[in-house]
Motif scaffolding. Structure first.
Motif, PDB file in Angstrom:
ATOM      1  N   UNK A 134     -81.110 -70.464  15.681  1.00 20.23           N
ATOM      2  CA  UNK A 134     -80.753 -70.585  14.255  1.00 20.23           C
ATOM      3  C   UNK A 134     -81.780 -71.344  13.427  1.00 20.23           C
ATOM      4  N   UNK A 135     -82.532 -72.258  14.075  1.00 13.91           N
ATOM      5  CA  UNK A 135     -83.557 -73.002  13.339  1.00 13.91           C
ATOM      6  C   UNK A 135     -84.615 -72.058  12.772  1.00 13.91           C
ATOM      7  N   UNK A 136     -84.853 -70.932  13.466  1.00 15.32           N
ATOM      8  CA  UNK A 136     -85.866 -69.977  13.015  1.00 15.32           C
ATOM      9  C   UNK A 136     -85.378 -69.135  11.840  1.00 15.32           C
ATOM     10  N   UNK A 137     -84.084 -69.212  11.534  1.00 13.89           N
ATOM     11  CA  UNK A 137     -83.535 -68.422  10.436  1.00 13.89           C
ATOM     12  C   UNK A 137     -83.692 -69.212   9.136  1.00 13.89           C
ATOM     13  N   UNK A 138     -84.247 -68.610   8.085  1.00 12.59           N
ATOM     14  CA  UNK A 138     -84.318 -69.338   6.815  1.00 12.59           C
ATOM     15  C   UNK A 138     -82.933 -69.817   6.381  1.00 12.59           C
ATOM     16  N   UNK A 139     -82.899 -71.012   5.797  1.00  9.06           N
ATOM     17  CA  UNK A 139     -81.619 -71.618   5.408  1.00  9.06           C
ATOM     18  C   UNK A 139     -80.839 -70.684   4.476  1.00  9.06           C
ATOM     19  N   UNK A 140     -81.569 -70.013   3.572  1.00  8.62           N
ATOM     20  CA  UNK A 140     -80.893 -69.103   2.644  1.00  8.62           C
ATOM     21  C   UNK A 140     -80.196 -67.984   3.407  1.00  8.62           C
ATOM     22  N   UNK A 141     -80.900 -67.415   4.380  1.00 10.04           N
ATOM     23  CA  UNK A 141     -80.326 -66.311   5.140  1.00 10.04           C
ATOM     24  C   UNK A 141     -79.131 -66.815   5.955  1.00 10.04           C
ATOM     25  N   UNK A 144     -76.306 -67.155   3.611  1.00 10.30           N
ATOM     26  CA  UNK A 144     -75.811 -65.824   3.240  1.00 10.30           C
ATOM     27  C   UNK A 144     -74.921 -65.256   4.353  1.00 10.30           C
ATOM     28  N   UNK A 145     -75.403 -65.376   5.598  1.00  6.15           N
ATOM     29  CA  UNK A 145     -74.642 -64.836   6.730  1.00  6.15           C
ATOM     30  C   UNK A 145     -73.278 -65.490   6.836  1.00  6.15           C
ATOM     31  N   UNK A 146     -73.281 -66.829   6.752  1.00  7.04           N
ATOM     32  CA  UNK A 146     -71.998 -67.534   6.853  1.00  7.04           C
ATOM     33  C   UNK A 146     -71.105 -67.207   5.669  1.00  7.04           C
ATOM     34  N   UNK A 148     -70.844 -64.321   4.299  1.00  8.91           N
ATOM     35  CA  UNK A 148     -70.183 -63.085   4.708  1.00  8.91           C
ATOM     36  C   UNK A 148     -69.094 -63.360   5.747  1.00  8.91           C
ATOM     37  N   UNK A 149     -69.455 -64.213   6.742  1.00 12.15           N
ATOM     38  CA  UNK A 149     -68.496 -64.481   7.826  1.00 12.15           C
ATOM     39  C   UNK A 149     -67.251 -65.191   7.313  1.00 12.15           C
ATOM     40  N   UNK A 254     -75.852 -74.172  -2.955  1.00 13.83           N
ATOM     41  CA  UNK A 254     -76.337 -73.329  -4.044  1.00 13.83           C
ATOM     42  C   UNK A 254     -76.099 -71.843  -3.713  1.00 13.83           C
ATOM     43  N   UNK A 255     -76.351 -71.472  -2.460  1.00 17.10           N
ATOM     44  CA  UNK A 255     -76.175 -70.074  -2.059  1.00 17.10           C
ATOM     45  C   UNK A 255     -74.687 -69.721  -1.974  1.00 17.10           C
TER      46      UNK A 255
ATOM     47  N   UNK B  52     -73.455 -60.670  14.365  1.00  9.61           N
ATOM     48  CA  UNK B  52     -72.797 -60.082  13.208  1.00  9.61           C
ATOM     49  C   UNK B  52     -73.825 -59.418  12.291  1.00  9.61           C
ATOM     50  N   UNK B 236     -89.247 -70.768   4.803  1.00  7.84           N
ATOM     51  CA  UNK B 236     -87.855 -71.112   4.516  1.00  7.84           C
ATOM     52  C   UNK B 236     -87.658 -71.763   3.160  1.00  7.84           C
ATOM     53  N   UNK B 258     -81.303 -63.802  -2.306  1.00  7.82           N
ATOM     54  CA  UNK B 258     -80.289 -64.626  -2.956  1.00  7.82           C
ATOM     55  C   UNK B 258     -79.939 -64.056  -4.338  1.00  7.82           C
ATOM     56  N   UNK B 261     -77.689 -61.187  -3.907  1.00  9.64           N
ATOM     57  CA  UNK B 261     -76.336 -61.621  -3.583  1.00  9.64           C
ATOM     58  C   UNK B 261     -75.606 -62.065  -4.842  1.00  9.64           C
ATOM     59  N   UNK B 285     -85.623 -61.799   9.263  1.00  8.08           N
ATOM     60  CA  UNK B 285     -85.619 -62.875  10.278  1.00  8.08           C
ATOM     61  C   UNK B 285     -86.377 -62.471  11.538  1.00  8.08           C
ATOM     62  N   UNK B 288     -89.971 -64.357  12.345  1.00  8.23           N
ATOM     63  CA  UNK B 288     -89.930 -65.748  12.812  1.00  8.23           C
ATOM     64  C   UNK B 288     -89.353 -65.841  14.217  1.00  8.23           C
ATOM     65  N   UNK B 292     -91.283 -67.568  17.322  1.00  3.88           N
ATOM     66  CA  UNK B 292     -90.757 -68.662  18.148  1.00  3.88           C
ATOM     67  C   UNK B 292     -90.669 -68.276  19.618  1.00  3.88           C
TER      68      UNK B 292
END
Lengths: 316, 309
Positions: A134-141, A144-146, A148-149, A254-255, B52, B236, B258, B261, B285, B288, B292
């Protein structure tokens, strides 16, 4: 440093001919190269750190209105900030996040690292990578994913809770948004902290555990009484990282603001407040004061934490 | 840490530890089932959102709302390629432009920050110049300065020199990495012995040649770590581009998605781009994650640098 002696000893003939002056002068002249190596970074450091800080501070001492133009007001903006209920509420929010989110992240990261350190199987190597991903995932993404979840329209919550005959909680409602944000941040960062802690655990000499086992220590005692104290400087560093990050909380709320209709105001955290003041209301002077005030709060808290843990961090 | 043991004893200790592990395993009955179950639960927690997203990127908007397999499983229809096509068609494929921008910002910002950090870290570690202690002290303090507090003044500064809404407004501030310099200094101090540098100097190498031929190869693990951290940091970054860019064609993929969205959430007046958002997020994604996974032997060791003194 060893550099002072080396040239002398390696040129004995020269050294005796020229007394001691030459190597010393060479040494001193060479040290100027240090500045050349540091200079490019120093330039960026001055331009994008020192200058904005000085500039923000200057801006924060002025106020600009259409009628009077730029006017010097001294500490007025700061007085206004520290009596501004919106700013104080934002500070309270991030303080609450710091008190709950940081222990949550640390607990997950530390326990995961301790368990992984005890196992040396392919499964643990695989788990380590998956927890870190998850660290490799941009914070915005990630946010966004959460989003949706969490959403009752898209998310799996209703079907998962449905299995047990329960109604799914409303993750994006006013009451639960705090916990939902804590979860996103923990998901995103615990793996990164886990890797740092894990690397520190790997640095411990295994001979120490052997001695503890001979003395009859259990796995848990070894973990809590030997491993944790020995990596305390890493733990302090990780908490500092988390503290600096949490107090500047911005991206996730913010997101999520868009999906969580009404649960997150534009001034939820101080950073969001400053952003709104600057870019929605063009109040750059007051926004600078808020930014600067927040910067001071972060700096002071980090410093206090480092001071309180100076024994553990080895920074005495 | 003071290691009193020398090499043979350490090897001995290692062997004994493995013996201990075997004994523990016997004692706990089986290969630590409890630990493995705990890890499995953690892995499920950390990987579910990504699963997901993978599944969601194959669905159309209707499938996202109420697909046959539920949110965590594939729908009957496989729409990944039509979503991909949608990404090419939407606003003349602006998504790919965003992705390209992200690469541009991350690579130029990340590589630039790394070059500056390597030079400065080496300079701090291996030269005893006047003002070194003072500057390094300020730098350590700067590690604690919240960088987002700098965004608004940086915006005002950049706008006064006319750089706002250009690529430089993102790239130049991204070159600042005090933590990278700190890591590089810690590493250079250990990994580049003074004796080696002196030997090179005695052989007649100048300072620049000594740096490139002797020091640089020794610094490689730290370079990969700092490069990865600063590339990820720039990739990021959300606050800075959000503040300094307004031209849609200059946005990085994070800010662009964003925006989509926000557009979709606007409800009846907006457009539902959910399927493009999920597919776009999924594609963004991948780089990256590949970086890694393929560089893990470098960064895993490198990340511990900061924590060891």
């Amino acid at each position: 440093m060893a550099t002072t002696t080396a040239p002398t000893s390696s040129h004995p003939a020269e050294a005796s001919r020229q007394a001691k002056h030459r190597p010393d002068r060479n040494y001193r002249r060479r040290q100027r190269w240090g500045w050349l190596f540091v200079a490019p970074f120093a330039l960026i450091f001055l331009t994008f750190l020192i200058l904005p800080l000085v500039y923000a501070f200057r801006m924060s001492l002025f106020t600009s209105t259409l009628a009077t133009g730029n006017k010097f007001v001294g500490a007025d903006n700061y007085l206004k900030a520290f009596t501004d209920p919106i700013f104080l509420q934002g500070l309270g929010t991030v303080a609450k996040f710091a008190l709950i989110m940081i222990p949550a992240q640390m607990l997950v990261a530390l326990v995961a690292a301790l368990v992984l350190d005890n196992l040396a199987t392919w499964a643990s190597k695989f788990s380590r990578l998956m927890i870190f991903i998850p660290y490799a995932i941009p914070v915005v993404i990630g946010a966004l994913m959460w989003g949706f979840l969490y959403s009752p329209r898209f998310g799996p919550a209703s079907s998962i809770f449905g299995l047990f005959g329960l109604a799914a909680p409303e993750f994006l409602a006013q009451d639960s948004i705090f916990g939902s944000l804590v979860n996103i941040v923990t998901w995103q960062w615990a793996g990164y902290y886990m890797i740092i802690i894990y690397a520190a655990l790997r640095g411990i000499d295994p001979g120490i555990y052997e001695a503890a086992v001979l003395d009859g220590a259990s796995d848990r005692q070894i973990a809590l009484r030997i491993k944790v104290p020995m990596i305390s400087s890493s733990l302090v560093m990780v908490v500092i990282f988390a503290l600096i990050g949490t107090l500047q909380f911005f991206t996730e709320p913010q997101v999520l603001r868009g999906v969580a209709q009404g649960a997150i105001p534009v001034s939820y955290t101080p950073n969001m407040y400053a952003f709104t003041l600057a870019f929605s209301y063009s109040q750059f002077n007051y926004a600078s004061a808020i930014s600067f005030a927040l910067g001071i709060v972060v700096f002071v808290f980090s410093f206090i934490f480092l001071f309180l843990t100076r024994k553990q961090s080895g920074l005495k | 840490m003071a290691l009193v043991t020398d090499t043979p004893q350490q090897q001995d200790a290692g062997r004994k530890t493995r013996g201990t592990a075997a004994r523990n395993r016997a004692r706990n009955g089986g290969p630590r089932i409890g630990s493995h179950i705990f890890l499995l639960m953690l892995v499920i927690y950390f990987i579910t959102p990504l699963w997901w997203l993978t599944v969601a990127s194959t669905k159309d908007t209707a499938g996202l709302f109420g697909g046959s397999g539920g949110p965590l499983w594939f729908d009957d229809g496989f729409h990944f390629f039509s979503n991909l096509q949608g990404l090419f068609e939407r606003q003349d494929g602006i998504y790919w432009r965003w992705l390209g921008n992200s690469f541009l910002y991350a690579i130029s910002g990340g590589v630039g920050a790394t070059i500056l950090a390597v030079l400065a870290g080496y300079g701090f570690a291996k030269y005893n110049f006047r003002g070194r202690a003072a500057f390094f002290g300020i730098l350590l303090g700067a590690v604690m300065v919240p960088l987002t507090a700098l965004v608004i003044p940086t915006f005002v500064l950049l706008s006064s020199v006319g750089l706002v809404n250009t690529i430089w407004a993102v790239i130049l501030p991204s070159l600042l990495s005090p933590f990278g310099v700190y890591l590089m200094r810690v590493f250079a101090q250990e990994a580049v012995p003074d004796e080696l540098l002196d030997a090179a100097r005695i052989d007649g190498a100048g300072e620049i040649r000594t740096f490139f031929q002797i020091a640089l190869p020794l610094l490689r693990p730290a370079i990969v770590t700092v490069l990865l951290l600063s590339v990820v940091g720039t990739w990021n970054n959300f606050f800075l581009p959000l503040a300094v860019l307004s031209d849609p064609l200059l946005l990085p993929v994070t800010v662009g998605l964003n925006g989509w969205q926000a557009l979709s959430n606007a409800g009846s007046g907006g457009e539902a781009l959910w399927n493009l958002i999920t597919t776009g997020a999924f594609i963004s994604i991948i780089p990256l994650i590949i970086a890694f996974l393929s560089l893990q032997k470098y960064w895993q060791g490198g990340l511990s640098l900061g924590s060891l003194k």
